[in-house]
Design a protein around this motif. Structure first.
Motif, mmCIF file in Angstrom:
data_model
loop_
_atom_site.group_PDB
_atom_site.id
_atom_site.type_symbol
_atom_site.label_atom_id
_atom_site.label_comp_id
_atom_site.label_asym_id
_atom_site.label_seq_id
_atom_site.Cartn_x
_atom_site.Cartn_y
_atom_site.Cartn_z
ATOM 1 N N ASP A 405 0.851 -1.188 0.000
ATOM 2 C CA ASP A 405 0.000 0.000 0.000
ATOM 3 C C ASP A 405 0.888 1.240 0.000
ATOM 4 O O ASP A 405 1.546 1.540 0.989
ATOM 5 N N VAL A 407 -0.027 4.200 0.097
ATOM 6 C CA VAL A 407 -0.567 5.225 1.009
ATOM 7 C C VAL A 407 0.161 5.160 2.353
ATOM 8 O O VAL A 407 0.468 6.190 2.966
ATOM 9 N N ILE A 438 1.159 0.048 -6.992
ATOM 10 C CA ILE A 438 -0.214 0.590 -6.976
ATOM 11 C C ILE A 438 -1.113 -0.244 -7.882
ATOM 12 O O ILE A 438 -2.244 -0.583 -7.522
ATOM 13 N N THR A 443 -4.444 -0.015 -5.434
ATOM 14 C CA THR A 443 -4.516 0.965 -4.346
ATOM 15 C C THR A 443 -5.308 2.203 -4.774
ATOM 16 O O THR A 443 -5.063 2.748 -5.847
ATOM 17 N N ILE A 445 -5.915 6.006 -4.345
ATOM 18 C CA ILE A 445 -5.316 7.215 -3.785
ATOM 19 C C ILE A 445 -6.362 8.308 -3.943
ATOM 20 O O ILE A 445 -6.648 8.750 -5.054
ATOM 21 N N LYS A 450 -2.406 13.384 -0.978
ATOM 22 C CA LYS A 450 -1.687 12.121 -1.241
ATOM 23 C C LYS A 450 -1.198 12.070 -2.691
ATOM 24 O O LYS A 450 -0.106 11.570 -2.974
ATOM 25 N N VAL A 451 -2.017 12.582 -3.598
ATOM 26 C CA VAL A 451 -1.615 12.614 -5.011
ATOM 27 C C VAL A 451 -0.395 13.524 -5.174
ATOM 28 O O VAL A 451 0.550 13.186 -5.904
ATOM 29 N N LEU A 454 2.551 11.637 -3.901
ATOM 30 C CA LEU A 454 2.877 10.535 -4.822
ATOM 31 C C LEU A 454 3.595 11.067 -6.061
ATOM 32 O O LEU A 454 4.624 10.513 -6.480
ATOM 33 N N LEU A 492 -6.698 7.123 -9.965
ATOM 34 C CA LEU A 492 -6.967 8.138 -8.938
ATOM 35 C C LEU A 492 -8.462 8.426 -8.897
ATOM 36 O O LEU A 492 -9.061 8.760 -9.928
#
Length: 790
Positions: A405, A407, A438, A443, A445, A450-451, A454, A492
């Protein structure tokens, strides 16, 4: 010279074996006749062959093994002699009269084995006597093999708990003392080997020493097999004594091998409970010792121990294993100031794997490891050692593999700081690993923050990093990298439209810095992800999120327009045109006529000004016609303007057949089934007649240029359009017009000037079959088709 030396060695070995076998023959004869005196005489002479200094350890071992086999037989003879009444004590005294010390000690060890077995004296006394006597041989190779023989014959006769040779109290201590003493002496001999001979042969000697290391290591294995060595004894006696010898010998080869032996032969539980002692020795080792391998193996063993059962995890917490290992690694790196980067990274990589196994719930521990690694690398700059960067990738991949993960990994504040030390190529490799993780784990997101984090991690794929050279990367590799980013963009998602809009804005901010080559791959998924959002909010009020919100369907379309405009810089007009048409359809679904008209206008401008290739024009025009036909949002005036433009483009295509097909396709713009206000039969007929004229002109041009009218495929295609609109109820398409077109095609096909074409013949035959099939249906459809004579 080397070849001559090897040949000489072979001769010396052959001579040694010959002498040994000759004396062994006489010894056997004496054994067979129970002649003890001669047996001892010839066995001593046989063992004198082991006094040679001319053989390398490898060759000496071959000679020793032959002697060892003979000594087994001699030991059996001694045992038989004691059964026949010979005093073992007398025998023990008798063998000490051998003339040379080396044969004397081999015979003494052999008789000593029988002596212990007879139990006429305590095993500990005999063993102590033997281990002391062996000090008489100080030549490293001869001494090592002699003590190895002593270890071999005594290992099953140690006074251990539960052993038949167990004596009074503290007998285990005596057994341990014997093995430790033998180990200590063997290690001293082994280390001393490096100083035997000229310095120019040092490399050769180190190789020979390496071949002999197992002789020394076997003592530690024997220690680990002693039943009476419990944790307390190991902690108080065994480990301190062994480590003392390891540290004091100050020899790189010995220290590395013996530390490895300690880790491998003793139980994991003992290592855990004696971490302080074991780790305390590490900074005291020679700077040249490959300490990273030693500590990595220790941490790997402890990780596996932790993974073996959940019941042992409290032990790790009790002894504070993580902090001890972390502190020890820090001290080792400080002690070895010249430790290469790969050593530092390997140590922290192993520590992180240990942490993730033992304390998976403690993200702060994992972040602490990464932070310590960053601190140690702080003055190194970008790392260009490929082995070190490989270890950093392993370090950064460990949390992904453990948690499955990204995240969770994003919560590690030091994670991106470690990535900064990767060179550009490896940064891309790591970014690809993150994206693959991912994809594999699907996963989600789901927040803009978080994006943002990432995309900072995978910036090596998003944009050119400092020092990147465009020509370094293979085109296929580049396409694969960018396709992985495109797939990531589609992953996403957030159920909340406003948060989703923030995510899209964040992604757009990053990919717009990627340069022309990347935008070709990354813009389409961003546009389609935005269009999904549009369709989720279509039909809602102008701004359902309140007056303060900067989010609305119109706002989304503005963002889309700006995003697609970036493709015009590349330039990529064909891709931009496709995306404009997709946006027009979405605006149509949202009933936003001005927005849809604007997107069509942009598509038309691209068609007129940027697309010059004839094949690209055909594709683009058919896309325009197909999209426009599905639009219901336009009023009469706007629709007429766009339709008129499309039909105008159709007539301007270069090749007549392409013109013909585009014109009859435009007929669909005037007749849409589910739109009553878009059913203009007369203009449909005008389009079809114009298509017929163009098809006729194409035939005439072909006849003038080639002497034949070519195929009648275009006429058959137009006939199918006539039938389509006839069936849909267009009053302008009459039976007579269809009939005359069928006759025209039939006559043309029978004409000598027409080029035969089996595909066209099959197409026409299939069309006629369709007419007959519709007739046979009966009802209204049958009546409609009945007058047509096919």
């Amino acid at each position: 010279m080397i070849a001559d030396g090897a040949e000489d060695e072979e001769k010396w070995l052959a001579a040694g074996i010959a002498g040994l076998q000759q004396n062994a023959f006489y010894m056997h004869r004496a054994l067979d006749s129970n002649n003890l005196r001669d047996a001892l005489k010839y066995s001593a002479q046989m063992l004198s062959e082991l006094r040679t200094s001319k053989l390398s350890p490898h060759k000496y071992y071959a000679l020793y093994m032959r002697a060892f086999d003979e000594l087994r037989k001699l030991e059996m003879f001694f045992r038989e002699e004691t059964r026949r009444g010979c005093s073992i004590i007398d025998l023990y005294e008798l063998v000490q009269h051998a003339g040379n010390i080396l044969p004397r000690l081999y015979l003494l060890c052999t008789v000593g084995s029988v002596y212990i077995k007879s139990k006429e004296a305590p095993a500990k006394d005999v063993l102590k006597d033997l281990v002391e006597m062996c000090r008489g041989i100080q030549n490293p190779v001869r001494g090592l093999f002699l003590r190895s023989y002593l270890s071999q014959v005594s290992r099953d006769k140690l006074p251990d708990i539960g052993s038949e040779y167990e004596g009074d109290a503290d007998t285990v201590t005596d057994a341990v003392e014997f093995v430790l003493q033998n180990f200590t002496e063997m290690n001293k001999l082994w280390v001393r080997m490096q100083h035997q001979g000229p310095s120019r042969e040092k490399e050769k000697r180190e190789k020979e020493r390496s071949e002999l290391r197992d002789l020394v290591g076997k003592n530690l294995h024997v220690l680990s097999q002693i039943e009476g060595v419990d944790l307390e004894m190991y902690k108080e006696t065994v480990l301190p004594r062994v480590l003392e010898q390891v540290v004091n010998c100050k020899d790189e080869l010995a220290q590395l091998y013996l530390m490895d032996c300690i880790i491998q032969v003793f139980p994991d539980e003992y290592h855990l409970q004696t971490l302080d002692i074991l780790l305390g020795a590490c900074p005291q080792l020679q700077p040249s010792v490959d300490i990273k391998t030693v500590l990595s193996q220790l941490m790997e063993r402890l990780s596996n121990y932790a993974a073996s059962s959940a019941e042992v995890l409290p032990e790790f917490l009790q002894v504070e294993a993580f902090s001890k290992l972390s502190n020890s690694i820090g001290k080792v790196i400080e002690a070895q100031v010249d430790m290469p980067v790969i050593g530092v990274v390997t140590l922290y990589s192993s520590l992180l794997k240990f942490t993730l196994h033992v304390h998976p719930d403690r993200l702060d521990y994992a972040d602490q490891v990464l932070g310590s690694c960053v601190k140690k690398l702080s003055n190194k700059g970008k790392i260009d050692d490929s082995r070190a960067t490989k270890q950093i990738v392993a370090l950064l991949s460990a949390p992904l593999e453990k948690y499955n993960d990204i995240v969770t990994a994003l919560k590690l504040s030091n994670y991106p700081h470690v990535m900064e030390y990767l060179d550009n190529a490896t940064n891309k490799v790591m970014a690809t690993v993150i994206i693959q993780s991912i994809m594999k784990n699907k996963t989600q997101i789901s927040t803009a923050d978080k994006v943002e984090a990432l995309f900072e991690l995978i910036k090596g794929l998003i944009k050119d990093l400092d020092g990147d050279l465009d020509d370094e990367l293979d085109e296929d590799d580049f396409a694969e990298e960018q396709n992985s980013v495109a797939r990531l963009i589609q992953m996403l998602y957030n159920d909340d439209p406003e948060e989703m809009f923030k995510i899209i804005s964040t992604v757009r901010k990053h990919i717009m810095t990627g340069g022309p080559k990347r935008l070709l791959f990354t813009t389409p998924p961003l546009v389609f992800s935005t269009l999904k959002l549009v369709r989720r909010v279509q039909g809602q009020d102008e701004n359902p999120f309140g007056d303060d919100s900067a989010f609305s369907p119109k706002k989304i379309f503005q963002l889309l327009n700006q995003t697609i405009e970036a493709l015009l810089i590349i330039p990529a007009p064909e891709l931009a045109l496709r995306l404009y048409l997709q946006c027009a359809e979405a605006a149509n679904d949202c009933d936003l006529e001005p927005v849809a008209y604007e997107f069509f206008t942009q598509a038309y401008i691209l068609y007129e000004e940027e697309i010059s290739d004839s094949k690209a024009q055909i594709t683009a025009l058919h896309l325009i016609i197909g999209t426009l036909q599905r639009m219901h949002v336009f009023g009469v005036e706007n629709r007429d303007t766009l339709t008129h433009k499309a039909t105008g483009y159709s007539a301007k295509l270069l090749k007549k057949p392409d013109q013909c097909r585009a014109v009859y396709a435009c007929a669909h713009l005037f007749w849409v089934d589910d739109q009553e206000n878009t059913k203009d039969g007369e203009r449909v007929l005008i389009c079809l007649k114009r298509a017929l004229r163009i098809a006729n002109a194409a035939q005439q041009m072909s006849n003038a240029a080639r002497g034949s009218t070519g195929s009648v495929t275009l006429f058959v295609e137009i006939l199918n359009k006539y039938l389509y609109f006839f069936e849909k109820g267009n009053p302008q398409i009459t039976v007579a017009s269809i009939q005359s077109l069928i006759e025209l095609i039939t006559n043309e096909m029978q004409s000598d000037s027409t080029t035969p074409d089996p595909a066209t013949d099959a197409f026409f035959a299939s069309t006629l079959r369709y007419i007959e099939f519709q007739k046979q249906k009966g009802g209204a459809v049958g009546e409609k088709y009945e007058p047509i004579k096919a």
